[in-house]
Design an enzyme around this catalytic site. Structure first.
Site, PDB file in Angstrom:
ATOM      1  N   LEU A  20      39.974  95.811 -34.183  1.00  0.00           N
ATOM      2  CA  LEU A  20      40.917  96.644 -34.930  1.00  0.00           C
ATOM      3  C   LEU A  20      40.312  98.013 -35.215  1.00  0.00           C
ATOM      4  O   LEU A  20      39.126  98.117 -35.501  1.00  0.00           O
ATOM      5  CB  LEU A  20      41.229  95.972 -36.274  1.00  0.00           C
ATOM      6  CG  LEU A  20      41.820  94.572 -36.196  1.00  0.00           C
ATOM      7  CD1 LEU A  20      41.790  93.912 -37.573  1.00  0.00           C
ATOM      8  CD2 LEU A  20      43.237  94.634 -35.647  1.00  0.00           C
ATOM      9  N   GLU A  67      29.835  91.531 -42.750  1.00  0.00           N
ATOM     10  CA  GLU A  67      29.923  91.678 -44.209  1.00  0.00           C
ATOM     11  C   GLU A  67      31.271  91.228 -44.764  1.00  0.00           C
ATOM     12  O   GLU A  67      31.362  90.795 -45.914  1.00  0.00           O
ATOM     13  CB  GLU A  67      29.703  93.147 -44.592  1.00  0.00           C
ATOM     14  CG  GLU A  67      29.806  93.370 -46.093  1.00  0.00           C
ATOM     15  CD  GLU A  67      29.709  94.822 -46.473  1.00  0.00           C
ATOM     16  OE1 GLU A  67      28.818  95.150 -47.261  1.00  0.00           O
ATOM     17  OE2 GLU A  67      30.500  95.642 -45.984  1.00  0.00           O
ATOM     18  N   ARG A  87      41.054  88.191 -37.870  1.00  0.00           N
ATOM     19  CA  ARG A  87      39.669  88.029 -38.325  1.00  0.00           C
ATOM     20  C   ARG A  87      39.464  86.794 -39.201  1.00  0.00           C
ATOM     21  O   ARG A  87      38.319  86.473 -39.537  1.00  0.00           O
ATOM     22  CB  ARG A  87      39.229  89.283 -39.099  1.00  0.00           C
ATOM     23  CG  ARG A  87      39.295  90.568 -38.273  1.00  0.00           C
ATOM     24  CD  ARG A  87      38.452  91.670 -38.879  1.00  0.00           C
ATOM     25  NE  ARG A  87      37.074  91.252 -39.005  1.00  0.00           N
ATOM     26  CZ  ARG A  87      36.140  91.909 -39.676  1.00  0.00           C
ATOM     27  NH1 ARG A  87      36.462  93.020 -40.298  1.00  0.00           N
ATOM     28  NH2 ARG A  87      34.906  91.473 -39.750  1.00  0.00           N
ATOM     29  N   HIS A 166      38.369 100.242 -46.508  1.00  0.00           N
ATOM     30  CA  HIS A 166      37.783  99.390 -47.544  1.00  0.00           C
ATOM     31  C   HIS A 166      37.258 100.255 -48.692  1.00  0.00           C
ATOM     32  O   HIS A 166      36.946 101.435 -48.493  1.00  0.00           O
ATOM     33  CB  HIS A 166      36.584  98.612 -46.975  1.00  0.00           C
ATOM     34  CG  HIS A 166      36.934  97.522 -46.018  1.00  0.00           C
ATOM     35  ND1 HIS A 166      36.335  97.385 -44.789  1.00  0.00           N
ATOM     36  CD2 HIS A 166      37.809  96.492 -46.129  1.00  0.00           C
ATOM     37  CE1 HIS A 166      36.828  96.308 -44.172  1.00  0.00           C
ATOM     38  NE2 HIS A 166      37.721  95.761 -44.957  1.00  0.00           N
ATOM     39  N   CYS A 253      28.935  97.144 -43.214  1.00  0.00           N
ATOM     40  CA  CYS A 253      29.710  96.094 -42.527  1.00  0.00           C
ATOM     41  C   CYS A 253      28.859  95.258 -41.574  1.00  0.00           C
ATOM     42  O   CYS A 253      29.205  94.129 -41.256  1.00  0.00           O
ATOM     43  CB  CYS A 253      30.829  96.700 -41.692  1.00  0.00           C
ATOM     44  SG  CYS A 253      31.763  97.980 -42.479  1.00  0.00           S
TER      45      CYS A 253
END
Ligand code: GLY
Length: 258
Positions: A20, A67, A87, A166, A253
Site C-alpha cells: 500500500l 511495527e 495487512r 500514522h 515502521c
C-alpha cells in the site's frame, strides 16, 4: 528513556512494490530497498540490540513494516489488528514469534483496529492516534491493556491532519522530554509541558526517527532537521530510506524494539 536489547525486523519481499502507498514517489527498487534495510539492521546492532530476523513474506507485501503488528513494552505485549485488510494477517506470524519472548500476549479484537505506527510511547505514557488505520475501539482496547500494566495513555484524532498515514508519521519522542513534531501536529494541548522541536516545511518525512539507546536513527536528506538534532547533541545515525518512503514507511515502521 527505555533501553532496548532486541529488535524484530523482516526484510522486504520481492513483491514489496505491491504494498500500500498513498504517495506518488515512484516504484521502489527492490535491490535498493534490500541494501537500505541491511544498513538499517546494521545501525540497530550498532545501537546495542540483537536482531530477530523474520523471513520475507510475499503473502504480505507490507510486512517489512513490522511495527504495525504489535505494541511491546517491558511490562506487556499487545498484538494489534492492522487497519488495512491486506495487512491483518501479518499478526499471525508475529504472534508466533512474540510467544517466544513474552509469557502472555494480549490482542486487540474486532471491531477494534489499530496500527503500531499510531502509537507513540513517551516514557510511561502512550499517545494513540485515531487515524484511517486506528479506530476509537482499537485505541480504547489498547489503552485498557496498557493501563492494566501501569501505563497511562491518551488519544489524539489525526484524521483531519492532512498527509499523515500514522501518528508517528508526524511525531517522534526523542527522550529528555523532547518531541520532534511537524507543524500540522504541533497545536494540540497533549504536547504542553514538552520541549517541541519543529520540523520545517518540506522535511516532514524526517519527523519519523527512532531513539535506540544512545543513538538517534534519522532519515538522510533532510539537512534542516539534521542540523537541529545535531545542535541538541544527539548521536545521529543517518540512513537512506528512499525506497521505504515510496511505500509510506518510515524508520520506526521497520522494527519492533523491546
Ligand atoms: N505501506 C505501509 C502501509 O500502508 O501500511
Amino acid at each position: 528513556m527505555e533501553m532496548f536489547s532486541k529488535a524484530i525486523v523482516r526484510a522486504p519481499s520481492e513483491n514489496f512494490a505491491d504494498g500500500l502507498t498513498s504517495v506518488d514517489l515512484g516504484v521502489p527498487v527492490f535491490e535498493t530497498a534490500l541494501v537500505q534495510h541491511r544498513s538499517y539492521c546494521e545501525a540497530l546492532v550498532r545501537c546495542g540490540v540483537s536482531l530477530i530476523e523474520l523471513n520475507p513474506d510475499p503473502n504480505y507485501p507490507d510486512s517489512t513494516f513490522v511495527e504495525d503488528t504489535a505494541i511491546l513494552t517491558e511490562k506487556c505485549a499487545v498484538i494489534t489488528l492492522p487497519g488495512a485488510p491486506s495487512r491483518s494477517g501479518e499478526i499471525l506470524s508475529m504472534s508466533e514469534t512474540l510467544a517466544k519472548y513474552y509469557d502472555k500476549l494480549a490482542s486487540v479484537e474486532p471491531p477494534g483496529m489499530i496500527d503500531g505506527g499510531d502509537v507513540c510511547q513517551i516514557d510511561n505514557h502512550f499517545l494513540i492516534g485515531i487515524s484511517d488505520r486506528t479506530n476509537e475501539d482499537g485505541a480504547r482496547q489498547l489503552s485498557n491493556f496498557l493501563n492494566a500494566a501501569g501505563f497511562t495513555s491518551s488519544h489524539i484524532d489525526i484524521r483531519d491532519t492532512c498527509g499523515l498515514l500514522h501518528l508517528k508519521s508526524g511525531i517522534s519522542y526523542l527522550g529528555e522530554n523532547r518531541l520532534l513534531v511537524t507543524n500540522a501536529l504541533a497545536g494540540p494541548h497533549e504536547f504542553d509541558g514538552f520541549e517541541l522541536v519543529d520540523v520545517p516545511e518540506a522535511e516532514e518525512y524526517a519527523a519519523n526517527c527512532i531513539r535506540v539507546n544512545d543513538y538517534l536513527l534519522f532519515a538522510a536528506g533532510f539537512s534542516k532537521v539534521r542540523n537541529k538534532l545535531d545542535t541538541l547533541g544527539y548521536n545521529l545515525i543517518e540512513l537512506e530510506m528512499s525506497e521505504f518512503q515510496k511505500m509510506d514507511g518510515g524508520l520506526s515502521c521497520l522494527s519492533l524494539r523491546f
